[in-house]
Write an enzyme that holds these catalytic residues in place. Structure first.
Site, PDB file in Angstrom:
ATOM      1  N   HIS A 101     -37.641 -28.358  -0.230  1.00 18.28           N
ATOM      2  CA  HIS A 101     -37.564 -27.294   0.779  1.00 18.28           C
ATOM      3  C   HIS A 101     -37.185 -26.017   0.021  1.00 18.28           C
ATOM      4  CE1 HIS A 101     -35.918 -24.938   4.111  1.00 18.28           C
ATOM      5  NE2 HIS A 101     -36.440 -25.808   4.961  1.00 18.28           N
ATOM      6  N   ASP A 104     -29.623 -32.242  -1.495  1.00 22.64           N
ATOM      7  CA  ASP A 104     -29.973 -31.602  -0.227  1.00 22.64           C
ATOM      8  C   ASP A 104     -30.096 -32.737   0.787  1.00 22.64           C
ATOM      9  OD1 ASP A 104     -31.229 -30.658   2.011  1.00 22.64           O
ATOM     10  OD2 ASP A 104     -32.986 -29.863   0.979  1.00 22.64           O
ATOM     11  N   GLN A 138     -31.863 -33.856   5.843  1.00 22.08           N
ATOM     12  CA  GLN A 138     -32.522 -34.832   6.722  1.00 22.08           C
ATOM     13  C   GLN A 138     -31.819 -36.189   6.706  1.00 22.08           C
ATOM     14  OE1 GLN A 138     -34.688 -33.854   8.776  1.00 22.08           O
ATOM     15  NE2 GLN A 138     -35.242 -31.870   7.898  1.00 22.08           N
ATOM     16  N   LYS A 180     -29.082 -30.462  12.902  1.00 26.43           N
ATOM     17  CA  LYS A 180     -30.078 -31.539  12.774  1.00 26.43           C
ATOM     18  C   LYS A 180     -29.451 -32.900  13.096  1.00 26.43           C
ATOM     19  CE  LYS A 180     -32.510 -29.136   9.002  1.00 26.43           C
ATOM     20  NZ  LYS A 180     -33.709 -28.556   9.565  1.00 26.43           N
ATOM     21  N   CYS A 232     -41.684 -25.012   4.895  1.00 27.91           N
ATOM     22  CA  CYS A 232     -40.813 -24.418   3.869  1.00 27.91           C
ATOM     23  C   CYS A 232     -40.910 -25.179   2.554  1.00 27.91           C
ATOM     24  CB  CYS A 232     -39.357 -24.328   4.346  1.00 27.91           C
ATOM     25  SG  CYS A 232     -39.146 -23.266   5.762  1.00 27.91           S
TER      26      CYS A 232
END
Lengths: 138, 411
Positions: free
Chosen positions: B129, B207, B210, B233, B369
């Site tokens: 991303h 990261d 998710q 999220k 992204c």
């Protein structure tokens, strides 16, 4: 209004003036950072016979149909006439006024889809910038 | 808060219809929302806790000697503790930020000047991303360190670990990768890279945007040095996120902003800074967001991550099989999360999304992204489905019916 009118779909599947012209005197680059769509509009200055315009690239049905209709609208115009055509379309787009052209009127549907406005406008906006710059320098 | 707990206290695991009813925006029944990787909806308990805070408990933290301010401070620190348990780490390793992007930027901008120099390397993933690519591009530009990219195995689109072993070495100072790709849904074997990075003496940054609804987080056990994710999220509010950092690693970072609430001592000429998370929490925090996030954790823990993952896997599996059956192309040979990306060479993803929207179906379309990644695949973008536990098989069928109409329109 239907954004995906059969005529828009037809133009996106078989767009008029969809060809590269690397020899063209001027190129306008339409790039949409939101979706990555990219078109080059090739403009051969028409001091004697009017503009010769084609385009190539990748985009959604609306942006492709819009770029095709742009090339059709500018074909044969001189610089001043081409800029007037672009300004007229953009004014009609904002006010939803009749453009005087049935195909161009179909693009006005994009005004109701905020995230898709740029699909209908981008090629016109970039061409306007390029033609204005030519007019200034030339 | 008691009221909120009662709200979902009667909700039993596996009662997905009752779970859906917890989300006010979905109650009306006309929204088929399949863009949960962008943001999830919020249950009543989160919304009401935030509203209750503003209505009855509003005060700022760490600076008032009155009861309301003390209570607000305690609430904030109790959510920090709650979040630490949720991630399997210590509470003094949990920083409240505005979201994943902010968290990753705190790291990239806070590393000591001498940490990187020309000749050093930063290893990243091509499917990153932008939030986990651009901060490292900028760091590379500032320091002269080179960016190196992991290879993805064609079609599978997961990491080529043999290549990873070759490029992560003496020159590597930092490895920054995702837990799960937001564009393909591939869950990467990041644990292997943690070992490779540490063997090379490099920092490992995850990261995890998710991750929180996909599996239980064990950042402490997995050994990552830093991890970043967002509250919105995971059923929480927007504007609040988390930076996890091992205590010593956090202490090595420069604060990203200076001002109130992050200091130890200030004179006219200079200042010393607080230790621990507060060093990075200058200014008034998004307290209602923190309280909402605490409620989101409670909600997730009440339902259970495993049942939610299993539910999303069934939805993805069915969607994948129906999409392939109808001739759509799917990115990656397997989806190991709740995300699935598909495309068709003749139909632009934005046209798919706009037409689905006309049938009340919300999906994401575009480059997600991850623009360089999409370009490397020869795509301008994809249409992306991302599920949450409140989605239903009926919605998958509704999607497929709508996609059939779209295919006919473009044929």
């Amino acid at each position: 209004m239907d954004l995906y009118h059969p005529r828009i779909l037809e133009l996106s599947k078989e767009p008029v003036n969809f060809r590269k012209n690397e020899e063209a005197e001027f190129k306008a680059h339409a790039y949409n950072p939101l979706c990555g769509d990219e078109f080059t509009i090739y403009l051969d200055d028409g001091r004697t016979v009017g503009l010769k315009v084609s385009f190539h690239g990748y985009g959604c049905a609306v942006s492709k149909a819009s770029a095709a209709l742009l090339t059709q609208s500018l074909e044969g115009e001189d610089l001043k006439g081409a800029l007037q055509k672009i300004e007229h379309f953009m004014e009609c787009f904002e006010s939803k006024a009749d453009t005087g052209n049935a195909d161009l009127n179909l693009l006005l549907a994009a005004r109701d889809f905020p995230s898709r406005r740029s699909c209908a406008l981008q090629a016109w906006q970039e061409c306007q910038k390029t033609l204005s710059a030519i007019k200034k320098t030339g | 808060m008691a009221k909120d707990e009662k709200n979902f206290g009667a909700l039993s695991a596996g009662d997905w219809s009752a779970l859906r009813q917890q989300f006010p925006i979905l109650r009306k029944g006309d929204l088929c929302y399949l863009d949960n990787a962008a943001t999830t909806h919020k249950p009543s308990s989160v919304i009401e806790a935030m509203e209750h805070f503003y209505r009855a408990e509003n005060a700022t933290v760490h600076r008032g000697a009155y009861a309301l301010a003390e209570k607000a401070s305690l609430r904030m620190e109790s959510v920090r503790e709650q979040m630490a348990q949720f991630m399997g780490v210590e509470s003094h390793e949990v920083v409240f930020t505005s979201g994943t992007t902010h968290s990753l930027n705190i790291i990239a901008q806070g590393l000591p000047d001498q940490f990187l120099k020309e000749g050093d390397e930063i290893v990243v993933c091509p499917s990153a991303h932008h939030a986990n690519l651009i901060p490292w591009q900028e760091l590379s530009r500032r320091t002269g360190a080179a960016l190196r990219f992991l290879d993805l195995i064609p079609d599978q689109l997961t990491w080529d670990l043999d290549q990873a072993k070759k490029i992560i070495g003496d020159k590597t100072k930092l490895v920054a990768v995702a837990h799960t790709s937001n564009s393909t849904g591939i869950r990467y074997p990041f644990e292997t890279l943690v070992h490779l990075a540490h063997d090379a003496g490099a920092l490992f940054i995850l990261d995890a945007a998710q991750a929180p609804l996909g599996e239980a987080l064990h950042f402490g056990r997995s050994g990552v040095d830093f991890a970043a994710f967002s509250g919105h999220k995971m059923f929480g509010p927007t504007g609040i996120g988390i930076l996890y950092g091992k205590a010593a690693k956090l202490a090595s970072l420069r604060p990203d902003r200076y001002g109130g609430d992050m200091i130890r001592n200030v004179t006219f000429q200079q200042a010393t800074y607080a230790e621990g998370p507060r060093r990075f929490e200058g200014g008034t925090p998004h307290l209602a967001g923190i309280i909402g996030l605490g409620q989101a954790i409670q909600f997730i823990e009440h339902i259970g991550i495993d049942p939610m993952r299993s539910r999303c896997s069934s939805l993805v599996k069915r969607a994948r099989s129906l999409l392939l059956e109808d001739g759509w192309k799917v990115l990656g040979s397997q989806s190991t999360s709740s995300i699935l990306s598909f495309y068709d060479d003749g139909i632009h993803p934005h046209d798919i999304a706009t037409l689905l929207n006309q049938d009340g179906i919300a999906i994401r379309a575009g480059h997600h992204c991850a623009h360089p990644f999409m370009r490397s695949l020869g795509l301008s973008g994809t249409a992306r489905l991302s599920f949450a536990a409140y989605n239903t098989m009926k919605e998958v069928d509704q999607l497929m019916d709508s996609l059939k109409k779209i295919r006919t329109l473009f044929s």
